[in-house]
Write a protein that holds these residues in place. Structure first.
Motif, PDB file in Angstrom:
ATOM      1  N   VAL A 181       2.036   6.622  -6.968  1.00  0.00           N
ATOM      2  CA  VAL A 181       0.978   7.536  -7.390  1.00  0.00           C
ATOM      3  C   VAL A 181       1.374   8.983  -7.113  1.00  0.00           C
ATOM      4  O   VAL A 181       1.164   9.878  -7.935  1.00  0.00           O
ATOM      5  CB  VAL A 181      -0.345   7.193  -6.678  1.00  0.00           C
ATOM      6  CG1 VAL A 181      -1.401   8.266  -6.950  1.00  0.00           C
ATOM      7  CG2 VAL A 181      -0.853   5.836  -7.132  1.00  0.00           C
ATOM      8  N   GLY A 182       1.991   9.214  -5.948  1.00  0.00           N
ATOM      9  CA  GLY A 182       2.433  10.562  -5.612  1.00  0.00           C
ATOM     10  C   GLY A 182       3.469  11.090  -6.584  1.00  0.00           C
ATOM     11  O   GLY A 182       3.429  12.260  -6.994  1.00  0.00           O
ATOM     12  N   ARG A 183       4.421  10.215  -6.964  1.00  0.00           N
ATOM     13  CA  ARG A 183       5.446  10.630  -7.921  1.00  0.00           C
ATOM     14  C   ARG A 183       4.830  10.938  -9.284  1.00  0.00           C
ATOM     15  O   ARG A 183       5.218  11.898  -9.954  1.00  0.00           O
ATOM     16  CB  ARG A 183       6.493   9.527  -8.059  1.00  0.00           C
ATOM     17  CG  ARG A 183       7.267   9.236  -6.794  1.00  0.00           C
ATOM     18  CD  ARG A 183       8.133  10.397  -6.362  1.00  0.00           C
ATOM     19  NE  ARG A 183       9.265  10.594  -7.268  1.00  0.00           N
ATOM     20  CZ  ARG A 183      10.172  11.540  -7.103  1.00  0.00           C
ATOM     21  NH1 ARG A 183      10.056  12.391  -6.085  1.00  0.00           N
ATOM     22  NH2 ARG A 183      11.168  11.653  -7.945  1.00  0.00           N
ATOM     23  N   LEU A 184       3.870  10.125  -9.705  1.00  0.00           N
ATOM     24  CA  LEU A 184       3.215  10.367 -10.984  1.00  0.00           C
ATOM     25  C   LEU A 184       2.479  11.705 -10.986  1.00  0.00           C
ATOM     26  O   LEU A 184       2.496  12.433 -11.977  1.00  0.00           O
ATOM     27  CB  LEU A 184       2.241   9.223 -11.300  1.00  0.00           C
ATOM     28  CG  LEU A 184       2.878   7.869 -11.643  1.00  0.00           C
ATOM     29  CD1 LEU A 184       1.795   6.813 -11.819  1.00  0.00           C
ATOM     30  CD2 LEU A 184       3.708   7.969 -12.911  1.00  0.00           C
ATOM     31  N   ILE A 185       1.815  11.996  -9.862  1.00  0.00           N
ATOM     32  CA  ILE A 185       1.119  13.286  -9.754  1.00  0.00           C
ATOM     33  C   ILE A 185       2.117  14.431  -9.822  1.00  0.00           C
ATOM     34  O   ILE A 185       1.885  15.451 -10.481  1.00  0.00           O
ATOM     35  CB  ILE A 185       0.309  13.339  -8.438  1.00  0.00           C
ATOM     36  CG1 ILE A 185      -0.845  12.324  -8.495  1.00  0.00           C
ATOM     37  CG2 ILE A 185      -0.226  14.747  -8.187  1.00  0.00           C
ATOM     38  CD1 ILE A 185      -1.620  12.203  -7.198  1.00  0.00           C
ATOM     39  N   LYS A 186       3.251  14.252  -9.156  1.00  0.00           N
ATOM     40  CA  LYS A 186       4.289  15.298  -9.168  1.00  0.00           C
ATOM     41  C   LYS A 186       4.808  15.520 -10.588  1.00  0.00           C
ATOM     42  O   LYS A 186       4.955  16.655 -11.049  1.00  0.00           O
ATOM     43  CB  LYS A 186       5.438  14.898  -8.255  1.00  0.00           C
ATOM     44  CG  LYS A 186       6.621  15.877  -8.259  1.00  0.00           C
ATOM     45  CD  LYS A 186       7.718  15.418  -7.326  1.00  0.00           C
ATOM     46  CE  LYS A 186       8.879  16.400  -7.324  1.00  0.00           C
ATOM     47  NZ  LYS A 186       9.554  16.462  -8.638  1.00  0.00           N
ATOM     48  N   TYR A 187       5.105  14.418 -11.323  1.00  0.00           N
ATOM     49  CA  TYR A 187       5.604  14.549 -12.687  1.00  0.00           C
ATOM     50  C   TYR A 187       4.576  15.227 -13.584  1.00  0.00           C
ATOM     51  O   TYR A 187       4.926  16.035 -14.449  1.00  0.00           O
ATOM     52  CB  TYR A 187       5.940  13.170 -13.255  1.00  0.00           C
ATOM     53  CG  TYR A 187       7.134  12.508 -12.608  1.00  0.00           C
ATOM     54  CD1 TYR A 187       8.218  13.268 -12.158  1.00  0.00           C
ATOM     55  CD2 TYR A 187       7.184  11.127 -12.443  1.00  0.00           C
ATOM     56  CE1 TYR A 187       9.315  12.658 -11.568  1.00  0.00           C
ATOM     57  CE2 TYR A 187       8.277  10.515 -11.842  1.00  0.00           C
ATOM     58  CZ  TYR A 187       9.344  11.291 -11.408  1.00  0.00           C
ATOM     59  OH  TYR A 187      10.428  10.695 -10.824  1.00  0.00           O
ATOM     60  N   GLN A 188       3.312  14.895 -13.375  1.00  0.00           N
ATOM     61  CA  GLN A 188       2.269  15.433 -14.240  1.00  0.00           C
ATOM     62  C   GLN A 188       1.987  16.907 -13.970  1.00  0.00           C
ATOM     63  O   GLN A 188       1.774  17.693 -14.895  1.00  0.00           O
ATOM     64  CB  GLN A 188       0.980  14.619 -14.054  1.00  0.00           C
ATOM     65  CG  GLN A 188      -0.162  15.034 -14.966  1.00  0.00           C
ATOM     66  CD  GLN A 188       0.133  14.734 -16.419  1.00  0.00           C
ATOM     67  OE1 GLN A 188       0.924  13.865 -16.721  1.00  0.00           O
ATOM     68  NE2 GLN A 188      -0.497  15.474 -17.325  1.00  0.00           N
ATOM     69  N   LEU A 189       1.998  17.291 -12.691  1.00  0.00           N
ATOM     70  CA  LEU A 189       1.621  18.656 -12.343  1.00  0.00           C
ATOM     71  C   LEU A 189       2.816  19.607 -12.231  1.00  0.00           C
ATOM     72  O   LEU A 189       2.791  20.715 -12.762  1.00  0.00           O
ATOM     73  CB  LEU A 189       0.852  18.660 -11.012  1.00  0.00           C
ATOM     74  CG  LEU A 189      -0.463  17.867 -11.000  1.00  0.00           C
ATOM     75  CD1 LEU A 189      -1.109  17.955  -9.626  1.00  0.00           C
ATOM     76  CD2 LEU A 189      -1.412  18.383 -12.072  1.00  0.00           C
ATOM     77  N   ASN A 190       3.876  19.163 -11.564  1.00  0.00           N
ATOM     78  CA  ASN A 190       5.003  20.063 -11.304  1.00  0.00           C
ATOM     79  C   ASN A 190       6.100  20.005 -12.352  1.00  0.00           C
ATOM     80  O   ASN A 190       6.709  21.027 -12.682  1.00  0.00           O
ATOM     81  CB  ASN A 190       5.616  19.759  -9.927  1.00  0.00           C
ATOM     82  CG  ASN A 190       4.621  19.954  -8.797  1.00  0.00           C
ATOM     83  OD1 ASN A 190       3.659  20.710  -8.939  1.00  0.00           O
ATOM     84  ND2 ASN A 190       4.831  19.280  -7.675  1.00  0.00           N
ATOM     85  N   ILE A 196       0.842  -1.210   0.000  1.00  0.00           N
ATOM     86  CA  ILE A 196       0.000   0.000   0.000  1.00  0.00           C
ATOM     87  C   ILE A 196       0.872   1.254   0.000  1.00  0.00           C
ATOM     88  O   ILE A 196       0.639   2.208  -0.748  1.00  0.00           O
ATOM     89  CB  ILE A 196      -0.944   0.011   1.220  1.00  0.00           C
ATOM     90  CG1 ILE A 196      -1.947  -1.161   1.130  1.00  0.00           C
ATOM     91  CG2 ILE A 196      -1.683   1.335   1.314  1.00  0.00           C
ATOM     92  CD1 ILE A 196      -2.873  -1.082  -0.069  1.00  0.00           C
ATOM     93  N   VAL A 197       1.920   1.273   0.839  1.00  0.00           N
ATOM     94  CA  VAL A 197       2.804   2.446   0.916  1.00  0.00           C
ATOM     95  C   VAL A 197       3.519   2.662  -0.408  1.00  0.00           C
ATOM     96  O   VAL A 197       3.629   3.794  -0.899  1.00  0.00           O
ATOM     97  CB  VAL A 197       3.820   2.264   2.066  1.00  0.00           C
ATOM     98  CG1 VAL A 197       4.871   3.368   2.016  1.00  0.00           C
ATOM     99  CG2 VAL A 197       3.104   2.252   3.411  1.00  0.00           C
ATOM    100  N   ALA A 198       4.034   1.569  -1.013  1.00  0.00           N
ATOM    101  CA  ALA A 198       4.731   1.684  -2.292  1.00  0.00           C
ATOM    102  C   ALA A 198       3.794   2.222  -3.370  1.00  0.00           C
ATOM    103  O   ALA A 198       4.174   3.065  -4.190  1.00  0.00           O
ATOM    104  CB  ALA A 198       5.298   0.327  -2.706  1.00  0.00           C
ATOM    105  N   GLY A 199       2.555   1.720  -3.362  1.00  0.00           N
ATOM    106  CA  GLY A 199       1.587   2.216  -4.337  1.00  0.00           C
ATOM    107  C   GLY A 199       1.305   3.693  -4.159  1.00  0.00           C
ATOM    108  O   GLY A 199       1.198   4.442  -5.143  1.00  0.00           O
ATOM    109  N   MET A 200       1.206   4.141  -2.901  1.00  0.00           N
ATOM    110  CA  MET A 200       0.965   5.561  -2.637  1.00  0.00           C
ATOM    111  C   MET A 200       2.141   6.407  -3.099  1.00  0.00           C
ATOM    112  O   MET A 200       1.970   7.512  -3.630  1.00  0.00           O
ATOM    113  CB  MET A 200       0.696   5.770  -1.143  1.00  0.00           C
ATOM    114  CG  MET A 200      -0.610   5.135  -0.666  1.00  0.00           C
ATOM    115  SD  MET A 200      -0.854   5.313   1.125  1.00  0.00           S
ATOM    116  CE  MET A 200      -0.992   7.102   1.245  1.00  0.00           C
TER     117      MET A 200
END
Length: 322
Positions: free
Chosen positions: A47-56, A40-44
């Motif tokens: 997902v967090g890294r993907l959001i960062k790459y997409q937005l920032n 669960i932690v690895a998945g989070m």
């Protein structure tokens, strides 16, 4: 923690009911729980890294991808004119051309020719024949690189060894083999390109060469530009920021094989901004008369060093000749 117990029922050969209890011990259950939490932690994190790459980091990675898909060519602006007080042009531009080759496409054409010449269909065979009008240069053969090297070493007279070395840079698409080629010579190069269908292998790029219609008239006032078109003396240097303009660029998108991509991003242009015209206070007629008079005075007086003269407008103080 209470261990889990599962029960299974069955019967032996005599029909006796047998009950088997499967016990999951505490250590196994703890391991499963830990692994599940880690998953669960690895998945989070992912997902967090993907959001960062997409937005920032979107713009950064987009530029990295486009940098691999696009080829950028600079567009040289027209340098501004310099005129006298009456609008007579003292310094302007003459259109010249840079002859450019694409070693990548030359190597690609060679490869295609080899395939065509190796099959059993004679009509597909490729064979080049070229001979200069004066008979001093010629080529007969199947290799596009040798044809191009032979021609360009003759017109517009580029060193054969230099061309061969540049053609060998097969990962490049932009190699300037000759700068400041006059229009007459460039037209002959374009005819050669058309005759042998080499538009991807050889092309030109228009450029500007500084031209002074009155030759040396007021040359010490006007100054000059270097080979890069930057003012180095006189008005050319002092007002260089106004005269030079701002370069543009032409960008094309290409696929992994460096072929142009057929979609909306196929090409776009950032237009160049031409330089401003600088109007001097010099009067061409007065400047010419003054130079002639000073030249005559120098010889008549047998001056050991030099003679100088300045003609001013008595109303404005503007320099009409010097």
């Amino acid at each position: 923690m209470i261990p889990r117990i599962s029960t299974q029922r069955g019967a032996d050969e005599k029909g006796t009911v047998i009950t088997v209890k499967n016990r999951t011990d505490r250590k196994t259950y703890r391991r499963i729980t830990v692994f599940f939490c880690l998953f669960i932690v690895a998945g989070m994190i992912i997902v967090g890294r993907l959001i960062k790459y997409q937005l920032n980091d979107y713009e950064y990675y987009q530029s990295q991808v486009l940098g691999q898909l696009t080829t950028e060519m600079l567009v040289t602006p027209n340098r501004g004119d310099i005129t006298d007080r009456n609008g007579v042009v003292l310094a302007t531009n003459k259109t010249v051309y840079n002859v450019i080759i694409s070693p990548f496409h030359i190597a690609k054409l060679n490869s295609e020719n080899e395939k065509l010449n190796s099959d059993d269909i004679d009509s597909n065979d490729v064979y080049y024949e070229w001979k200069s009008e004066d008979g001093k240069a010629q080529y007969s053969g199947t290799r596009a690189d040798e044809l191009i090297a032979t021609y360009l070493s003759y017109t517009p007279e580029v060193d054969r060894a230099e061309i061969t070395e540049r053609i060998g840079r097969t990962n490049r698409q932009y190699e300037v083999v000759k700068k400041n080629v006059e229009e007459v010579v460039n037209n002959r190069v374009q005819e050669f390109i058309k005759d042998f269908e080499l538009k991807d292998q050889i092309y030109d790029q228009a450029s500007n060469k500084r031209y002074y219609p009155y030759n040396n008239l007021a040359s010490h006032v006007l100054g000059f530009t270097n080979s890069e078109g930057v003012g180095r003396d006189g008005i050319e240097a002092y007002y260089n920021n106004y005269l030079e303009g701002k370069g543009g660029k032409y960008v094309i998108a290409q696929d992994a094989k460096n072929d142009e991509m057929p979609f909306e991003f196929n090409s776009f242009i950032v237009p160049e901004e031409n330089g401003y015209t600088v109007v001097s206070t010099i009067d061409t007629y007065i400047q010419s008369a003054l130079e002639n008079q000073l030249r005559q005075t120098y010889h008549d007086s047998m001056a050991g060093n030099r003679v100088t003269g300045i003609v001013l407008d008595i109303e404005t103080g503007g320099i009409l000749g010097m």
